[in-house]
Each structure stands twice: as structure tokens, then as C-alpha cells.
Design an enzyme around this catalytic site. Structure first.
Site, PDB file in Angstrom:
ATOM      1  CG  HIS A  48     -11.018  -6.900   6.605  1.00 31.65           C
ATOM      2  ND1 HIS A  48      -9.915  -7.382   7.253  1.00 31.65           N
ATOM      3  CD2 HIS A  48     -10.813  -7.173   5.287  1.00 31.65           C
ATOM      4  CE1 HIS A  48      -9.104  -7.948   6.376  1.00 31.65           C
ATOM      5  NE2 HIS A  48      -9.619  -7.833   5.174  1.00 31.65           N
ATOM      6  CD  GLU A  58      -1.651  -2.439   1.417  1.00 36.95           C
ATOM      7  OE1 GLU A  58      -0.513  -2.619   1.915  1.00 36.95           O
ATOM      8  OE2 GLU A  58      -2.422  -3.380   1.159  1.00 36.95           O
TER       9      GLU A  58
HETATM   10  C1  LIG Z   1      -1.619  -5.103   4.270  1.00 37.22           C
HETATM   11  C2  LIG Z   1      -2.741  -5.799   3.606  1.00 37.22           C
HETATM   12  N1  LIG Z   1      -3.106  -5.438   2.371  1.00 37.22           N
HETATM   13  C3  LIG Z   1      -4.132  -6.054   1.748  1.00 37.22           C
HETATM   14  C4  LIG Z   1      -4.813  -7.056   2.356  1.00 37.22           C
HETATM   15  C5  LIG Z   1      -5.963  -7.748   1.635  1.00 37.22           C
HETATM   16  N2  LIG Z   1      -5.512  -9.102   1.256  1.00 37.22           N
HETATM   17  C6  LIG Z   1      -5.781 -10.157   2.037  1.00 37.22           C
HETATM   18  S1  LIG Z   1      -5.025 -11.545   1.497  1.00 37.22           S
HETATM   19  C7  LIG Z   1      -4.329 -10.736   0.201  1.00 37.22           C
HETATM   20  C8  LIG Z   1      -3.427 -11.492  -0.731  1.00 37.22           C
HETATM   21  C9  LIG Z   1      -2.304 -12.132  -0.004  1.00 37.22           C
HETATM   22  O1  LIG Z   1      -1.538 -12.886  -0.889  1.00 37.22           O
HETATM   23  P1  LIG Z   1      -0.344 -13.791  -0.377  1.00 37.22           P
HETATM   24  O2  LIG Z   1       0.569 -12.997   0.473  1.00 37.22           O
HETATM   25  O3  LIG Z   1       0.241 -14.456  -1.563  1.00 37.22           O
HETATM   26  O4  LIG Z   1      -1.012 -14.876   0.575  1.00 37.22           O
HETATM   27  P2  LIG Z   1      -2.120 -15.943   0.188  1.00 37.22           P
HETATM   28  O5  LIG Z   1      -3.445 -15.295   0.396  1.00 37.22           O
HETATM   29  O6  LIG Z   1      -1.889 -16.365  -1.213  1.00 37.22           O
HETATM   30  O7  LIG Z   1      -1.933 -17.064   1.153  1.00 37.22           O
HETATM   31  C10 LIG Z   1      -4.708  -9.398   0.190  1.00 37.22           C
HETATM   32  C11 LIG Z   1      -4.314  -8.429  -0.840  1.00 37.22           C
HETATM   33  C12 LIG Z   1      -4.426  -7.409   3.655  1.00 37.22           C
HETATM   34  N3  LIG Z   1      -5.058  -8.366   4.360  1.00 37.22           N
HETATM   35  N4  LIG Z   1      -3.399  -6.782   4.253  1.00 37.22           N
END
Ligand SMILES: Cc1ncc(C[n+]2csc(CCOP(=O)(O)OP(=O)(O)O)c2C)c(N)n1
Ligand SMILES: Cc1ncc(C[n+]2csc(CCOP(=O)(O)OP(=O)(O)O)c2C)c(N)n1
Ligand SMILES: [Mg+2]
Ligand SMILES: [Mg+2]
Lengths: 391, 327, 327, 391
Positions: free
Chosen positions: C129, C60
Site C-alpha cells: 500500500h 483491476e
Molecule cells: C488486488 C486488490 N485489489 C484491491 C484491494 C483493496 N481491498 C482490500 S480488501 C478489499 C475487499 C475484499 O473483499 P472480500 O474479498 O469479500 O474479502 P473481505 O474483506 O470481505 O474479507 C479490497 C477491495 C486489495 N487489497 N487487493
């Protein structure tokens, strides 16, 4: 003197400057590759067909141990599947299924003892169960009940983190504490391929490297961060090389091969315990299911891709290995599956018994002692519940 | 009793806490070898070693993240952020972990730590070095926020903050670091976080301030007395969150008039909160609208103009007079 | 005139702006291929291509930093942060660059950009959230902050925000994304940032709200009328910063009584600021203390309890009644 | 269609999807090494004695050009020295001297055109002067006068950043904008060895790599971040390798060798202009003077260390090279030094004329139009100035 966390029982007046680290007991049963700072080594021991592809690293685990690992993966998947049903039936909130990542999950904490620490992200059912979190606890928290977050007695872990990457600096901090206290514990933390883009995670790599803190970073590269494929998330052909850029030795592991995960984590944990500092394990795996139950993967990925990965299923692969070893047969597989299913259903019963919202408790755990202004707000809030007749 | 400036008093508090409790440690940029850019941590490395007085890489988010992890482990870290302007680099860690981990872990991991940072104007500094954004933290559930106004309250409050089992933001008015000396007793006086102090008794109007603004507030009170025979009661807030609403309400219930002073921006600042509380609890006693003498909702000016921007005694007197003349 | 929900209305506003001005572009996590996790940016990639509808890596701070850079270059980026809870990851970039660069560059680089983020409770979400921390931005000089309360105001405000030459924080009440439909004309109605709307006329008491809280506020007003024959005036703030003080003051000067409603924490929240302003400008008209019906100064509860935590019509009515009965 | 920044004059209804990049004109006069993703190359062309140590890379610059470069370094140092005197005499606020980093400064922006962009950190006198910022402007801002931050006409740069690392993501953002517009500009941004620990900087590496954005990252490793030596800031033997971990090719350059800096930056800028994406230049140099005028380096570093680096002085070294080439002699050196000194003193005169605080302007430049609440605060504030009799 070893402290007991979270409260250090005794105050020592003098802390030695030289480390007194319990020398690691090298495991005879696991021969480790070399996690490296230069070229990134790759590790796969069990190939997709369930055959040993790298005999030199095959761990010599006992039958009971192998079956325990197998069972943990099956239980993880059963829970996952059940939660999805519960979610679809309105009994569960939004959650993040872990299907396909069971080997990555179990392998990454296999070498840990109870006194070691684990700082997971939200997609960590399998590892959390192995560490001692209860199924009903996990159900409770994903169903929106605060008490699900209660850390079970005897478990030295952080509650999982919802904010991507934000727990990773904490894992480093625990490790810095461990090092300061000449404790021989280690910390494992996991995060995704998306999380590796967060500044916080990269800062944590640097801190851990600078302090040679005993922490193992496990990056679960499951191919996607929601809709973003890993090859658009980063410009490198792998994520492991991020480590050496910070002085963190790294390895790239077939994350659907539980033996490779165990072997790599074992080496990483030994390094950390021996005072050799942090390491980074990139576990290459695949998120077979939804990002969360609010997600529709059809928008951003092709079915064929999912099918290709189905053939690499970590459970099926390990099953074949155990069958080849004569440790499993179709009957045993069926029995074990039923047993795990039963365990999940029993936990669901306990979950249902405990699934009572406790709106009167929302002011709890805020502070050691509620300040007067909050006492007043609480009275106001309780009066509102009273008016509404809410218990 | 030795006379100390605020830097020495803070150093004493850190020293005593490091000596008395081996869970206490200090970390931050330039805190060890250099002794801190304001010299607050001077000499501590030599006494307590590099395990407990820790120079960190230049990453505020990681400093707070590491400190929270250390607190989870059972230590009592005191993290220094070099200037409060750079606490923003750690905002995510502060709100998402430092403030929440006790709650998220259902009470298992109380985060007993302190984040120290110099804040405020008055030292002819460059951009980002003069802000007062304590209201960010007051608006963040799970934190405590305290601000001393002199060497003695600095020492006592820092003891209380380190002792507290909740995370405490400790903002140091950098303009006061070497501004004056006070008697600082060998042993800290126990003070409770959440209590304000009546710095001067009065009956005609209440002046509420904290940190570096206590000096112009007290000066204004003296002038009001000398020039206009007005008896102003001056309250030193000390604890921004939790706030000692009772002391404020009692005073304003008595005087009926009030001026609140702070350096930070006005909109949604601490004065707004104080006005809201007095409105709620002492409405019937109010004889005039409560005045705000605060920083403006603009970027802190480049330093050649800062003395005009910062609230001063004259402005407080002017506001007090308007309040007193209100019918 | 098509009936639209808020998601569709926001999508329309983005679509029209992308079509009319090729400086406009959209960036954020999952905004392109996926069309946004709430589908606000659905279909835009197909229409405007990956140069202008940009999926970003998961960071972000870098999203806002990149957007500020693009604005410096002369583009008009609309950055999406997936949930307002994660704007904290970008706090440094928001305060240090987005809010300041026009000033720092002595007017050379106006930062004409929008940061969109869904905020607030009510959708049974996990930790982080459901927060409402618009007060952080209201307390930050250099920014504007707007919050729509329905599909139509969402569309018009987003046009105004993209049009503005200053950086605008655009918070979307996610509970309203698909909550109801409204007529949304083809062409946006020009509305000025900084203006509130009187959503319901009344003479006995003023209810001030915004975002998702407009619905319980209006419901409360209807009930007050139906059950108690009380005529409540309801004001939809729309623009949090700058705030339309005049409209608030005029209303309260008329009614003498006021309740302010918001979801965010109380301490140093928007209600505190409103109370401070009314205290300053309408003190003599006030017949009772202004009441705050707000979120509490605790972490947003896990979702099984959120309906109890969030302000609702009953609580507003209760507060209104207390205010009305005050002598 | 090329946009003119900061306001894009024309709105194009259709933006092509394929890049239309001006093909880089390869400079015949500068032969470049290879910035790499693997082993980090090292570059030094002029050794400490002022001899060419790597003839294959010696740039074939004209005499006038070489002298222009030399003069820029001398001017930078004269300004630095003068500002220190002014600060000690109370005429200047706290500032960050750049002594010893002149070659790094001039080399890093040498290949830029006016329409390229530069996003500097606070210790960038030399580069800023070269780019067209005025001496009196720099004096004004360090003396606490807002107008010093005014970006001069025709200069496409960001005002420098005080917050360590925070401008680096902006540089990436400008580069993303450039790429979107098929503009052929590039961005250079600099930051210190301390800044490389900031999450923001690492996030920016990743963004730039993912978008192949035309940005050159120059990390001025001057040995210290205030009191923190580089080898405690990171756990790697160099900072350059941070780049490849993100897919950003990197090179390590002798930052006290202006020829090496020019050559490396030329290659990096060419890469960026050609659409080949970002690169990272680690310039190894040394901060000869104070961190800022509020700093006492004696607390954390030994005099001998400083003396060792004195021998590597970038100006003396280049001076010897030019003398060997017959382009300079002691007299010319003296004359040129005096000229530069004179230039600084004349600027100081202009500075002194303009050094008037303008407290009535503190509400300016906040917004395009001041909102009513701020209008009211401004009236309140001006009334206070009136009461005090302040103009
Ligand atoms: C700082 C932050 N930004 C955005 C989100 C929204 N969000 C939740 S999971 C996710 C993707 C995460 O991807 P990854 O790190 O590859 O983990 P995965 O979900 O694939 O296990 C996002 C963008 C969040 N929870 N925290
Ligand atoms: C985010 C942030 N943290 C802390 C500071 C205080 N500070 C100013 S300069 C500096 C050291 C910077 O070191 P480096 O990046 O190596 O640059 P150098 O000063 O050596 O040129 C610090 C810690 C700051 N300005 N910004
Ligand atoms: Mg992923
Ligand atoms: Mg440096």
C-alpha cells in the site's frame, strides 16, 4: 519418501509415476454430505436457535473437542475486540476485524493436521491462531512490525496475503508440489466474496481442477467487499456454482454454523487426500464489524441488516448447542470468556515488550546474500540513521 | 566439446539440472509434449515424466503463482513464459509473490525458482513478440535478472540461476536461439550471478551491451579498430540485476567514454541506470557524455521495419564516434 | 477562492468534468456508493447516477479493460485503482491495450482515458500500500504519467489528464490527500501535460522532485538557505512522462549541481532517467555528479520503519551538501 | 439520442436512467433454441452428412442468403490456403490458419449489423472479411506491414488481438458503453479454448454478467491451444458450463454447422439487444491446419484424428445441404471456387503493390502529438535512415 518442506531433505533419483497416497482414514465421527458438480448442495446442521436441523450430519465429536472449538471462537472474538480498542487508542495499525466469521474461521481448518498447509487472506485471525500463530505475532504485524510475519516453527502456512486473491494460485502450487511428491498433505486456502472476481482466483480453480491438486478453496462470503454487496459483485445467486464451471465440486455452507463448516471441510479434505482433487466451499457468513478500521459501513449498509445477522451469531448459536448438551452453563461461559480475555492481555504484554521498530533491519531477508549495490545502499541508509541518532 | 546453438545449450542445462536434482521441475505452456515452441524443452518429458515436465493451461499468472507455490513447498521450478510479452499477464504474481515471499515470510520460504522467457526482436514476429522489458524487473526489488549472449553463457547462467536461492528472471535473446554455435563443455563453468564479462579489451571507449546486442557491439568494436584504429572495450553485462557496477566503473574510469546499447525502450531503461551509476562513481573520469543507443520509446514496429529500429553496429559506431569527438 | 485539501480538489475536478462532458464517467472499486476509500469520488453517484459513476467488481484488470473498451466506444472513462500496488493486476491491460490501441488501430481508436491511483508511503499502511512504481509506466511507450504535488496542481492536472486524447496514468500522492490546504480557483488553470514547474528559484544547485517529495525538497531548500546561504532551485516535475527535459537542463546548466528525489526504488527509476538526460544535454555544465535521494531497492518497509526509509529534508540537505562540496 | 462511435458527436446534458432499448425485431426466419443457465443445451441442425438433424431449428433463409454464406466460407478457405503458400514462399510472416473453422467464423457474426461491434482474436479471417476488412489488409498485416491494421471505414471492429484473451475485457467495456448510452448495438467477441483459462476472460464474464452488458462471447473450441488438447486445458467435459458459473447463459454448438452457429448467435444477439445481457456460445470445431506456420502438429496429434475431422468439414457439409436443396451443383461449386480464388489473387496483386515497408512512419500513431523527447528520438532515428540511404 515424503519430503519435508520447505527444503526437500533427500533427493530421490527416481520418482514413481503412480501415486502412493496414504489412504484416507474415513472419520467415523463425522458423516459427510456430498460436495457436488451438479446442483449445489446446501449444508446447515445447527440452526440459528442452536438446534440441530440436520441430524444425519451432526458430527459426533467428544465433549472436550466441542469445548476446544468453542473456546477457539471465543478467543478469536476477544482478540478482535481488543485489537479494535488498541487501534482506536493508536497502538495498532489499520486491520481487518473478523467479528461474525468465527465459525467459518475455525471450521475451515479444523480437519487439518500440522503438516497440512494453510494459505489465508488477511481476515483470518481465528484460523491462524488455531494453526499456531501467536497472538502477539498477529498484533506485531498489524502494528507495522515486520517480525510479526515470521512463520512460527512447526507451522506449515503462508503468511496471510494483503493483495486480494493473489495467494490463491500459490495454494494451488503447493498442492501441485504435494501431488508430485506423493505427499499426503492437503492445502486449504481462503478468500472473500470480492476475491472471487479476481482472474488469479479463477485461474487457480482451473489449475487445481486440471491437476486434481489436493486443495480446498474456502470462499468466505461475508456479504461485502468493502462497500460492495455480494449481489453486485456477481450475477449468480450463490458463489459456489463458480466451482462446477471449472470442474471443481462445490458446496454452500452456513458459515455461521461451525458444525456445518467442520463437516464440509472434513469431506473436502478427505477428497483431496484421497486424490480426488480440489473442491470449493462457499461459507455464507457476515462481516459484523468494519471492513477495516479505516472504513465506515454506515455509508453503505443499513443497521437493520446488521441486527438481523446479530441473531445468527456463530458463537451464540454454538453456545446454545453446548448448553443444550449440558457442556456449558452461564458460569462456565463467563469463566471461559475471562480466560480468553486474559490470554489476549498477556499476549498484549508480550507484544508491547517486542513492539520496537528495528529500522536497521529493513534490508534483511531481501536476498540470501545482499548484492554489492544493496550493500552500498544499506551503508548509505545506516549512515542516515546514525546521523539522526536512530538505533 | 560439442558445438551447440543456444537452444541446445539451454536444453542441456535443463536436462542436467533435472537429472541432478529431483527438486527441479519445468512447467509452462507447450513445454512437455511439444517440447516448447522454440524446442528448448524438447525431449525432457520423455526423460523425466509428466510430474516434472509439466504442460500447463494457458494462464501465465497461474504458471508463476503455481511455481511460487511449488518453491514454497521446496521444489525448484523453472517456469517458461512463452514470450516475454506475456510475462505482463503474471506481473502481479511476480512482484507480489515471487519477489516478496522470502521477505514476507521472514526468510522461511526462499523462492528458489527461475522464470525463463524469450525476449527481444529480430525474428520477424507479430505484435507483442519482440519486446525487451527487462527494466521492469530490474526496477522490482527482490528479483535477479540475467541475460545470456550466446550458447555458452546461456548454459552457464541457467545453471547459476537454477542454483540460486533467490528468484531469477532469465531472459533469452530469441534472435540468438539458432544464430550461431559455440563450444559448450560437458560440465558447466561456475559463474556467479552479478558479474559482467569483458568481452573485448580496449582503452579508448567502453561499449556496454548484453543479450542479442552483444553481436552488433562486438562488430562495432572490430570496425572501430579496423577503420579508425580505435580500441573499444566491450562489456557483456550478463547480469542486469544485480549489476556489476565495479567492472563498468573500472572500464569507464580507464577509457573516459562510453556507449550503452540495449533493445528496450530508452526512458528508465537499463542504460539510464548504467549512466546514473557511472555518473556517481566515475564522474571525474568522464571525458564525454555517455551515449545511449537503445530502442525508442515507441511500440516495437511491425516486423518489416524492425531491422531499422533495432540498434546495429553502424549506429553504435556513429555514437562511439560522436563520443570520441566530444571535447 | 475556497481552500481545499487534495481530496476535495480532485473531487472538484471530477465533478466539473462529469458536469461539462457527458462522455466522462468514473469507475472503480467502491467509487460510487462508498465514494472511494479516500473519499475522492464522494457525492458523485448522487449527482450523476449509477450509469456514470460505476462501482465495479473486484478485478483491476477488468476495470482497465472495461475502461479501454468504453474509450473505444467514445466515452472518456476515469478509472480508479484503489492503491497503485494493485495496478499490477492490470499491467497486461495497461500495456497491451490502454497504451497500444491507438497505435494498433492505426489511429482509429484513441484511448482517451485516465487511470487514477493513490501511490507512495507515509500513511502507516500495510504491505503493498506504499509503493511508488511510476517508473514502470514511464518505461511503457504509449502512456503519459503525471503526479501532482498539492491540491491545486492535482485539480489542474486532472483536468488536463481527462482532456488529453491519450491515456494518462494519474498517480496521487496519498500522503498529501489531507496534508494541507491550498486556494483552488473555481475554474481550472489550463496546464499542459509535459511541463515542469520551477517551485523555487535558485542559482547554486537544482533539486528535482515530484509528488509527496516536493515538501521535503522545499523544506531542504529553505534550510539550505537559512543554514548555509545556499540558493537551491527546486523543480516540481509534475509530468513524469513526457518529461520536461528542457526545464531540467536549463536549470542544471545554470547551477551545475543537482539532486534528484523520489520515493520509488532507485534502480531504473525516474532519477536514473533524469541523470541520463542531463548527462546528454548539460554534460559540460556539470560540476559534480548528480545525486540520487530515492527509495532503496528493497521492499517498502513495514510501517514502523517507513519514516526512516522515505527521503526527507535532512537526507536531501546531506546530499546537496556533498554535491556542493564536490571538487 | 444515439451516439456515434468512436467519438460521441453530441454531449447530452441529461442521460435517462431508464433504458430506452429498441425492441428486438424477432426474426421470423430463424427459430431459436434456449440458451440456458442450467443444463447446457446442445445444438446441431445440419449433421455431418449434410442432412437436417433438427428440423425445428432449421432457419428459413433465402437462397441468395444461403449462397452468400457458402461463398463466404469458400472465400475464407481460399484466402487461408493462399496465405499458406505465400508464407512458404517467404512472402508472408507467421500467421494462424483457420482451416476447418469457417462455419464457426461466418456463423458468429452473421446476425450483426454494421453498427454492431466485433472484437476478434487472431484466427478470424472469415469473420473479418464478412465484417468488411479487406483481403489485402489482412495480408499486409500478417506480412508485417503496419497499415494492415487500419480499421476500414464503416467497420465498427477492434483490430484482432494477438495476446490470448486480452481483448475480451474490452468487448465487455464497449458493451458497458453501449448500455450506458441506450444504444441498441451489441458486441460479439471470440476467443479459443486456451483463452478460456486466462483470468482476463473470466473477469470479463463476470463484468458482463454483473452489468447485463450486451456482449456475446464465442469460444471457438478447436480442440487445441497450440499443442494442448482441450481436455488437458480444462477439467470439464465442455467449456460452455463456464458461463453459468458466472451467471452467463450458455450453449454448446456444433461449430462445423453454419446453420447451428447462425441460429445460436441470432438468439444470443437478440438477448443482448433486448437488454437480457451476455451469453456464451461454445463452438465445437477443429483446427485442421497448423497452429501457426511455425508449428508442427505431428508432434502432438495423430493423423487419424485429423482425418476424422476431415469428414466433418463445415464447407463440404453445407455444400451437400445446398446441393440437396438444388441451390448448388458441381459446376456451380467449381465456378464459385474459381471466383473466390480470383478474388484472393486480385487482392494479392493489390497487396503486392502496397507491400512497401515505411520505416519513416514508425513514430506515427503513438500519441495525438509527439512529445519533444520522442521528436528528438525520431530525428535521431531518421538521421540513421538517412545515413543508410533508407527511404
Ligand atoms: C488486488 C486488490 N485489489 C484491491 C484491494 C483493496 N481491498 C482490500 S480488501 C478489499 C475487499 C475484499 O473483499 P472480500 O474479498 O469479500 O474479502 P473481505 O474483506 O470481505 O474479507 C479490497 C477491495 C486489495 N487489497 N487487493
Ligand atoms: C497471453 C498469451 N499467452 C501465450 C500466447 C502464445 N500463444 C499464441 S496462440 C496460443 C494458443 C491459443 O489457443 P486457443 O486459445 O485455443 O486459440 P487457437 O490458437 O486454438 O485459435 C498461445 C499459447 C499468447 N499469444 N498470449
Ligand atoms: Mg467479503
Ligand atoms: Mg484452440
Amino acid at each position: 519418501m515424503t519430503p519435508s518442506a520447505p527444503e526437500l531433505a533427500v533427493k530421490s533419483s527416481h520418482i514413481p509415476r503412480r501415486p502412493k497416497i496414504t489412504p484416507p482414514k474415513p472419520r467415523k465421527d463425522i458423516s459427510t454430505p456430498t460436495i457436488a458438480l451438479g446442483e449445489i448442495p446446501n449444508l446447515q446442521i445447527l440452526n440459528e436457535k442452536g438446534e440441530i436441523s440436520d441430524p444425519s450430519h451432526e458430527p459426533k465429536l467428544e465433549a472436550a473437542e466441542l469445548l476446544r472449538i468453542y473456546r477457539a471462537m471465543v478467543l478469536t472474538r476477544k482478540l478482535d475486540t481488543r485489537m479494535l480498542t488498541m487501534q482506536r487508542q493508536g497502538e495498532m495499525g489499520t486491520f481487518a476485524p473478523g467479528m461474525g466469521q468465527e465459525a467459518t474461521q475455525i471450521g475451515q481448518i479444523y480437519p487439518l493436521t500440522k503438516k497440512d498447509w494453510f494459505a489465508p487472506s488477511y481476515r483470518s485471525f481465528g484460523a491462524q491462531l488455531w494453526r499456531g500463530w501467536t497472538i502477539e505475532g498477529l498484533m506485531l504485524l498489524w502494528a507495522g512490525f515486520f517480525e510479526g510475519f515470521e512463520v512460527p516453527e512447526g507451522v506449515n502456512d503462508l503468511p496471510f496475503s494483503i493483495v486480494v486473491g493473489s495467494h490463491v494460485p500459490l495454494a494451488g502450487g503447493i498442492a501441485i508440489g504435494i501431488k508430485q511428491r506423493r505427499d499426503d498433505a492437503v492445502v486449504v486456502t481462503n478468500f472473500g466474496d470480492g476475491a472471487i472476481s479476481q482472474g488469479a482466483v479463477n485461474e487457480a480453480f482451473n489449475f487445481a481442477a486440471v491437476y486434481k491438486a489436493p486443495v480446498v478453496f474456502v470462499c468466505e462470503n461475508n456479504g461485502y467487499a468493502i462497500s460492495m454487496p455480494t449481489d453486485k459483485q456477481v450475477a449468480t445467486p450463490d458463489l459456489a456454482r463458480r466451482g462446477p464451471g471449472f470442474g471443481v465440486p462445490a458446496i454452500r455452507v452456513d458459515g455461521n454454523d461451525v458444525l456445518a463448516m467442520i463437516v464440509a471441510t472434513t469431506e473436502a479434505v478427505q477428497m483431496a487426500r484421497a486424490g480426488d482433487g480440489p473442491s470449493l466451499i462457499e461459507a455464507v457468513t457476515y462481516r459484523m464489524s468494519l471492513h477495516t478500521t479505516a472504513d465506515d459501513p454506515k455509508v453503505y449498509r443499513r443497521d437493520e441488516e446488521v441486527e438481523q445477522w446479530q441473531a445468527k451469531c456463530p458463537i451464540a448459536r454454538f453456545e446454545k448447542y453446548l448448553m443444550n448438551k449440558g457442556l456449558l452453563d452461564p458460569q462456565a461461559i463467563g469463566r471461559l470468556g475471562d480466560e480468553c480475555e486474559q490470554e489476549v492481555l498477556e499476549a498484549r504484554t508480550r507484544f508491547r515488550e517486542r513492539a520496537k521498530a528495528k529500522p536497521r533491519e529493513v534490508f534483511d531477508m531481501m536476498y540470501e546474500e545482499l548484492p554489492p549495490e544493496l550493500e552500498q545502499q544499506k551503508r548509505e541508509y545506516l549512515a542516515k540513521l546514525d546521523r539522526k541518532g536512530v538505533q | 566439446m560439442p558445438k551447440m546453438n543456444m537452444v541446445e545449450a539451454l536444453n542441456l542445462a535443463l536436462d542436467q539440472n533435472l537429472a541432478n536434482d529431483d527438486r527441479v521441475c519445468v512447467l509452462g505452456e507447450d513445454v512437455a509434449v511439444d517440447g516448447g515452441v522454440f524446442r528448448v524443452t524438447k525431449g525432457l518429458l520423455e526423460k523425466y515424466g509428466e510430474d516434472r515436465v509439466i504442460d500447463t493451461p494457458l494462464a501465465e499468472g497461474a504458471i508463476i503463482g503455481a511455481a511460487v507455490g511449488m518453491a514454497v513447498y521446496g521444489l525448484r521450478p523453472v517456469a517458461e513464459i512463452q514470450f516475454s510479452g506475456f510475462t505482463l499477464q503474471a506481473f502481479d504474481q511476480i512482484e507480489q509473490n515471487m519477489a516478496r515471499l522470502r521477505h514476507r515470510s521472514h526468510g522461511r520460504y526462499p523462492i528458489s525458482m527461475v522464470m525463463r522467457a524469450p525476449y527481444g526482436g529480430g525474428i520477424r514476429a507479430v505484435e507483442h513478440h519482440s519486446e525487451s522489458r527487462e527494466a521492469y524487473w530490474a526496477h522490482t526489488p527482490g528479483l535477479k535478472v540475467v541475460i545470456p549472449s550466446g550458447p555458452r553463457s546461456a548454459r552457464d547462467l541457467l545453471h547459476a540461476a537454477i542454483d540460486d536461492s533467490d528468484p531469477v528472471i532469465f531472459y533469452e535473446p530469441k534472435a540468438l536461439y539458432r544464430a550461431f554455435r559455440e563450444d559448450v563443455p560437458d560440465q558447466p563453468q561456475k559463474i556467479a550471478i552479478g558479474k559482467a564479462q569483458i568481452a573485448r579489451q580496449g582503452t579508448d571507449i567502453t561499449l556496454i551491451a548484453y543479450g542479442a546486442m552483444m553481436r552488433p557491439a562486438l562488430e562495432a568494436a572490430q570496425d572501430l579498430k579496423d577503420l579508425h584504429s580505435i580500441e573499444a572495450e566491450v562489456i557483456d553485462l550478463l547480469s542486469i540485476s544485480p549489476m556489476d557496477t565495479q567492472t563498468l566503473v573500472d572500464s569507464v574510469s580507464k577509457t573516459g567514454r562510453c556507449v550503452v546499447v540495449h533493445e528496450g525502450p530508452r526512458c528508465c531503461g537499463i542504460a539510464a541506470e548504467i549512466i546514473a551509476r557511472i555518473n556517481e562513481h566515475a564522474f571525474e573520469h568522464l571525458l564525454a557524455p555517455i551515449k545511449r543507443v537503445t530502442g525508442h520509446d515507441i511500440h516495437f514496429p511491425y516486423f518489416q521495419c524492425e531491422q531499422h529500429y533495432l540498434p546495429d553496429a553502424d549506429t553504435i559506431i556513429e555514437a562511439a564516434n560522436e563520443t570520441l569527438q566530444y571535447e
